[in-house]
Design a protein around this motif. Structure first.
Motif, PDB file in Angstrom:
ATOM      1  N   ASN A   1       6.372  -4.266 -11.070  1.00 38.65           N
ATOM      2  CA  ASN A   1       6.767  -4.010 -12.450  1.00 38.65           C
ATOM      3  C   ASN A   1       5.939  -2.866 -13.059  1.00 38.65           C
ATOM      4  OD1 ASN A   1       8.621  -5.144 -14.551  1.00 38.65           O
ATOM      5  ND2 ASN A   1       6.699  -5.267 -15.690  1.00 38.65           N
ATOM      6  N   SER A   2       4.623  -2.840 -12.721  1.00 35.65           N
ATOM      7  CA  SER A   2       3.777  -1.748 -13.208  1.00 35.65           C
ATOM      8  C   SER A   2       4.187  -0.421 -12.590  1.00 35.65           C
ATOM      9  CB  SER A   2       2.306  -2.041 -12.886  1.00 35.65           C
ATOM     10  OG  SER A   2       1.843  -3.161 -13.599  1.00 35.65           O
ATOM     11  N   ILE A   3       4.494  -0.424 -11.268  1.00 33.36           N
ATOM     12  CA  ILE A   3       4.868   0.828 -10.592  1.00 33.36           C
ATOM     13  C   ILE A   3       6.176   1.373 -11.157  1.00 33.36           C
ATOM     14  CG2 ILE A   3       5.585   1.806  -8.374  1.00 33.36           C
ATOM     15  CD1 ILE A   3       3.631  -0.143  -7.027  1.00 33.36           C
ATOM     16  N   TYR A   4       7.191   0.491 -11.344  1.00 30.99           N
ATOM     17  CA  TYR A   4       8.519   0.955 -11.764  1.00 30.99           C
ATOM     18  C   TYR A   4       8.605   1.252 -13.261  1.00 30.99           C
ATOM     19  CZ  TYR A   4      10.037  -0.668  -7.168  1.00 30.99           C
ATOM     20  OH  TYR A   4      10.183  -0.832  -5.824  1.00 30.99           O
TER      21      TYR A   4
ATOM     22  N   SER B   1       0.815  -1.213   0.000  1.00 35.76           N
ATOM     23  CA  SER B   1       0.000   0.000   0.000  1.00 35.76           C
ATOM     24  C   SER B   1       0.845   1.259   0.000  1.00 35.76           C
ATOM     25  CB  SER B   1      -0.944  -0.005   1.201  1.00 35.76           C
ATOM     26  OG  SER B   1      -0.199  -0.085   2.417  1.00 35.76           O
ATOM     27  N   ALA B   2       2.004   1.246   0.672  1.00 37.73           N
ATOM     28  CA  ALA B   2       2.847   2.441   0.725  1.00 37.73           C
ATOM     29  C   ALA B   2       3.342   2.805  -0.668  1.00 37.73           C
ATOM     30  CB  ALA B   2       4.029   2.208   1.672  1.00 37.73           C
ATOM     31  N   LYS B   3       3.827   1.823  -1.412  1.00 33.51           N
ATOM     32  CA  LYS B   3       4.328   2.098  -2.758  1.00 33.51           C
ATOM     33  C   LYS B   3       3.197   2.492  -3.703  1.00 33.51           C
ATOM     34  CE  LYS B   3       8.555  -0.622  -2.652  1.00 33.51           C
ATOM     35  NZ  LYS B   3       9.370   0.602  -2.848  1.00 33.51           N
TER      36      LYS B   3
ATOM     37  N   LYS C   1       0.658   6.888  -6.596  1.00 28.83           N
ATOM     38  CA  LYS C   1      -0.707   7.287  -6.958  1.00 28.83           C
ATOM     39  C   LYS C   1      -1.324   6.282  -7.929  1.00 28.83           C
ATOM     40  CE  LYS C   1       0.111  12.227  -6.233  1.00 28.83           C
ATOM     41  NZ  LYS C   1       0.047  13.581  -6.818  1.00 28.83           N
ATOM     42  N   VAL C   2      -1.248   5.020  -7.554  1.00 26.69           N
ATOM     43  CA  VAL C   2      -1.786   3.934  -8.379  1.00 26.69           C
ATOM     44  C   VAL C   2      -2.998   3.340  -7.681  1.00 26.69           C
ATOM     45  CG1 VAL C   2      -1.350   1.684  -9.406  1.00 26.69           C
ATOM     46  CG2 VAL C   2       0.448   3.410  -9.409  1.00 26.69           C
ATOM     47  N   ALA C   3      -4.130   3.273  -8.352  1.00 29.89           N
ATOM     48  CA  ALA C   3      -5.346   2.651  -7.832  1.00 29.89           C
ATOM     49  C   ALA C   3      -5.445   1.220  -8.349  1.00 29.89           C
ATOM     50  CB  ALA C   3      -6.577   3.447  -8.252  1.00 29.89           C
TER      51      ALA C   3
END
Length: 543
Positions: free
Chosen positions: A443-446, A406-408, A413-415
Motif C-alpha cells: 500500500n505504501s509502495i503503490y 525486495s524487488a519491489k 527506491k524505498v528503504a
C-alpha cells in the motif's frame, strides 16, 4: 442530576443591596477621613518638630562657641526655659571638635518618666530627614554659625497624642457607621413595605387565574408605572394564551380526523416496505458473498505480486550461475584440448585453476542466494495461506517478508527501517501477521510513494504486557482528509479505475480485529505520511 437554580426574595435582595451599598460608602468615607487626618496630623507634628529643632539649634550656638564647662549646664537650663511644647520628649546637643570628632554636649528630658536615651552620634547621617518610629519621630539638624558647623541637635517628638486622637476618631466613626447602618436597614424595610403590597396583590390575582384557567380575566391597573407596564404585558399574554388554547383545541380535533387516514396509509406502506426489506436482505447477502470473493482475490493478488518479485529476484542469480558455469565449461574444453595435444603449460593450468575457483564461488553464491529467496517465499506463502498458531521469531518473520518484497522495494527506491528484538519468540498466527505486513508495504509502495523519487518505511515492534505492539509508518504523501475517517471501509481507494480495489486496508483491518483479536488505529495527527498502531494479544515463548 443538575442543581435547580436557587431563588432569592425581593425583600432579601433589597435589604442586602442597600446595606451593602451603605456599608461600602460609609466604610470607604470613614477610612479615607481617618487616613487623611492621620497623615495631616503626622505632617503637622513633623513640621512643628523641624521648627522647634531650628529654634533650639539657633539658641544653642552661643553655648557651643564657649569653652567653659559651665556652658553645658547653662544650655541645659536654657533648653528647659525655651521648650514649652508637651510633644518634645528628648533633646541632645552634640559639639563638633576642631579635629572633626563629635562629642556629647548636653541633653533635655521631658520628665522623670522619660529616662535618658543613648546618644545618636552614629545615626547623624541617617536622621537628617525625619524618621518615624512606633510612638515618636526623630530628627537631627546642624547647629551653625555663618558657614561654620558647630555641632548637631537631636530632637525626639511624641506621637502618642496623635495616636490617641486617631483612636477616638475611629471609635466615633464606628459608632456613626453602626447608627447609619441601622438607619439604612430601617429605610430598606420601609421601602419594601410601601412597594410590596401591590406586588402581593398582583401575585394573588395571577395565582387565581392560573388555578381557574380562566385566561379571559384581566388584571387591574397598578399604582406604580413599572408594575402597571408589567400588568399590561400579562393581560396581553393572557389574551394570547386564551387564543392559543382555542387554536390548539381546533388543531387537535383536525389532527384526530387526519390520524385515522394516516394510519390507513401507513399500514399500506408498511406492507410494501416489508417486501422491499426482504429484497434488500437478499441483495445484501449477495453483496457479502461478493465482498468475501473480492477479499480472497486481494489476497491472491498480493501473493501474485510476491511471485513476480521472487521470479525477478531468482532470475538474476540463476542467470549469473549459468553464465559462470558456461565460462567454466569453455575453459575446461581448452584445458582438455591442450592436454590431449600435449601442449598444456603449467601457467595455463594454474590460470585455469584460479579462474575455476572464482567461477565456482560465483556459482555457489548465486545458487545459495536463489535457494534462500525460494525458501523465504515458501515460508511466506505457507504462512499466508495458513491461519494456525505456532511459535516463531518475529524478527525472522519480518525479514522473510522484506526479502520476498525486495524487488519491489528496490524498484520503488524505498528503504525499510526495522526495530525489533532479535530474540523475540511468540506463539501466535504468523499467516495474518505476514499478510498484514505485505499489504501495508505494498500500500505504501503503490500509494504513499507514487510520484516520489524515494521513501522510507519504519517498523517498530515490541512486546508489552502480553501484547505485541507494531507501529508502521512511512514518509509518503499521506492520506487525503476526505477518506481518513473511512480508510478501513471496503472499496475505499484514491485509485479507482487505475488498479486500486479499495480492499487492502479493509483486509488488514479484518485480519487485525478478527484473525488476531486486536485493534488497529490510524494516527490522524501525523504531519507527513501515515502511521498505524497495531496491537493484539500474544503468548511469549522461550527463545
Amino acid at each position: 442530576m443538575p442543581k435547580s437554580n436557587q431563588t432569592m426574595s425581593l425583600h432579601t435582595r433589597l435589604v442586602q443591596s442597600i446595606m451593602a451599598l451603605s456599608t461600602i460608602i460609609l466604610l470607604g468615607a470613614s477610612i479615607s477621613i481617618i487616613y487623611m487626618v492621620d497623615k495631616k496630623g503626622d505632617a503637622a507634628i513633623a513640621s512643628e518638630t523641624r521648627a522647634w529643632a531650628n529654634i533650639l539649634a539657633k539658641n544653642s550656638t552661643p553655648f557651643l562657641e564657649s569653652d567653659h564647662d559651665i556652658s553645658q549646664v547653662k544650655l541645659k537650663e536654657e533648653l528647659k526655659k525655651l521648650i514649652t511644647s508637651p510633644m518634645i520628649n528628648h533633646i541632645h546637643v552634640y559639639r563638633l571638635n576642631d579635629d572633626g570628632s563629635i562629642e556629647y554636649f548636653t541633653s533635655y528630658n521631658k520628665n522623670h518618666s522619660f529616662p535618658a536615651i543613648s546618644n545618636k552620634i552614629a545615626q547623624i547621617s541617617q536622621l537628617t530627614d525625619i524618621k518615624y518610629q512606633n510612638d515618636h519621630l526623630e530628627l537631627i539638624v546642624k547647629i551653625t554659625q555663618g558657614q561654620q558647623t558647630l555641632g548637631y541637635l537631636f530632637i525626639q517628638s511624641s506621637l502618642l497624642e496623635q495616636h490617641k486622637f486617631i483612636r477616638k476618631l475611629t471609635y466615633f466613626t464606628l459608632a456613626f457607621l453602626f447608627l447609619s447602618l441601622l438607619l439604612a436597614f430601617a429605610l430598606s424595610q420601609w421601602l419594601f413595605k410601601t412597594t410590596s403590597q401591590p406586588m402581593v396583590k398582583l401575585i394573588d390575582d395571577i395565582g387565581k387565574i392560573s388555578k381557574s384557567r380562566n385566561y379571559q380575566t384581566q388584571l387591574a391597573r397598578q399604582p406604580y408605572k413599572e408594575l402597571d407596564i408589567l400588568t399590561k404585558s400579562i393581560n396581553l399574554l393572557l389574551l394570547r394564551t386564551d387564543k392559543h388554547i382555542s387554536n390548539f383545541v381546533e388543531d387537535h380535533q383536525h389532527t384526530q380526523s387526519q390520524k385515522q387516514a394516516l394510519e390507513d396509509r401507513l399500514s399500506a406502506r408498511t406492507d410494501a416496505l416489508k417486501e422491499s426489506n426482504q429484497e434488500l436482505l437478499s441483495t445484501l447477502e449477495k453483496l457479502h458473498e461478493f465482498q468475501d470473493q473480492l477479499v480472497e482475490t486481494e489476497k491472491m493478488a498480493s501473493l501474485g505480486d510476491m511471485v513476480a518479485g521472487i521470479a525477478h529476484e531468482v532470475n538474476t542469480p540463476i542467470g549469473l550461475g549459468v553464465t559462470a558455469s558456461s565460462l567454466l565449461a569453455d575453459k575446461l574444453t581448452e584445458i582438455k584440448t591442450a592436454f590431449e595435444n600435449k601442449t598444456l603449460k603449467s601457467s595455463q593450468l594454474k590460470k585455469f585453476l584460479n579462474d575455476g575457483d572464482e567461477n565456482i564461488a560465483i556459482i555457489f553464491r548465486n545458487l545459495e542466494r536463489a535457494a534462500k529467496l525460494i525458501s523465504s517465499f515458501k515460508k511466506v506463502a505457507v504462512d499466508q495461506s495458513s491461519a494456525e498458531s505456532r511459535t516463531f521469531n518475529v524478527r525472522g518473520l519480518v525479514d522473510e517478508v522484506l526479502l520476498t518484497l525486495s524487488a519491489k522495494l528496490q524498484s520503488a527506491k524505498v528503504a525499510v527501517s526495522v526495530t525489533c528484538p532479535d530474540k523475540l519468540y511468540i506463539n501466535s498466527k504468523p499467516g495474518p501477521i505476514n499478510q498484514i505486513l505485505i499489504n501495508l508495504i505494498l500500500n505504501s509502495i503503490y500509494h504513499a510513494f507514487d510520484g516520489l523519487e524515494h521513501g522510507t518505511i519504519t517498523i517498530n515492534i515490541m512486546n508489552l504486557s502480553d501484547q505485541l505492539h507494531i507501529n508502521y509508518s512511512d514518509d509518503g504523501i499521506g492520506i487525503d482528509e476526505s477518506i481518513k475517517n473511512k480508510i478501513f471501509d471496503p472499496f475505499t481507494t484514491t485509485k479507482r479505475g487505475r488498479g486500486g480495489s479499495g480492499l487492502g486496508m479493509h483486509l488488514v483491518f479484518n485480519l487485525v480485529t478478527q484473525a488476531l483479536g486486536g485493534h488497529i488505529v490510524l494516527d490522524e495527527e501525523q504531519e507527513q505520511g501515515v502511521s498505524f498502531d497495531i496491537t493484539f494479544p500474544v503468548e511469549l515463548a522461550a527463545s
